[in-house]
Design a protein around this motif. Sequence first.
Motif, short mmCIF file in Angstrom:
data_model
loop_
_atom_site.label_atom_id
_atom_site.label_comp_id
_atom_site.label_asym_id
_atom_site.label_seq_id
_atom_site.Cartn_x
_atom_site.Cartn_y
_atom_site.Cartn_z
N ASN A 52 0.87 -1.17 0.00
CA ASN A 52 0.00 0.00 0.00
C ASN A 52 0.91 1.23 0.00
N THR A 58 -6.67 2.73 1.67
CA THR A 58 -6.28 1.32 1.71
C THR A 58 -6.48 0.70 0.33
N THR A 59 -5.75 -0.37 0.07
CA THR A 59 -5.94 -1.11 -1.18
C THR A 59 -7.08 -2.09 -0.97
N TYR A 145 -7.56 1.48 -4.95
CA TYR A 145 -7.59 2.01 -3.58
C TYR A 145 -9.02 2.33 -3.16
#
Length: 225
Positions: A52, A58-59, A145
């Motif tokens: 990340n 966040t991914t 993301y």
Amino acid sequence: MRAPHLRRIVAATAVGIAAMFLLPPAAWAHVPVSPDTAETGERATVAFRVPNERDDATTVRLEVRFPEDKPLASVTPQTVAGWSVSVTTTELPQPVATEHGTISEAVTAIVWEGGQIPVGTYQDFPVGIASPPAGTLVMKTLQTYSDGQVVRWIDVPQAGQAEPEHPAPALSVAPPAAPGSTSDTTARVLGGAGLAAGLVALGWAAVRRKPAPFLAVGEREKARL
């Protein structure tokens, strides 16, 4: 080689190895596949390591697209806790003959979603590839993301040019080494030479350590003279 110079080389190597493990994922600046080499005819197990690289998102999704010019009959993803996975299989325009038979469909994509890769961390996404064909398998990858940004790891490195900004993961597949190949023969020759050298060294050490012959008392007196 002088000892100080050797020590500097050892120290630099140690620092480089440590950096591979200690640097944060963002320092990688790409999505590598590990290992990045395999042999055709064997089942390859590789993992896409996804860092990340954002500090504010966040991914949440990963899509790996497999090359259609080198069709893969079987790609099996490993379960990743917290993520759902789907495999896309596509019928080929024309059947392709492989060393394991003719295939009419191939795996073209795998998608992981539903989980998340938090800030400052990474996640491995392992897959098993049955009998990959020889050559370079370029596997273009899309990283999504939580705010909707998609990072496209799809650039193909070109010989003689700098690495692109978003290189695609690539797996180099080589034919299996033939029995009795030059490399195998060389290894055996070097191994035999090393064994012979070791035996010679042991023999020399034994000769040097051989005790002096016993001399009678009279003979010892003559030896002193």
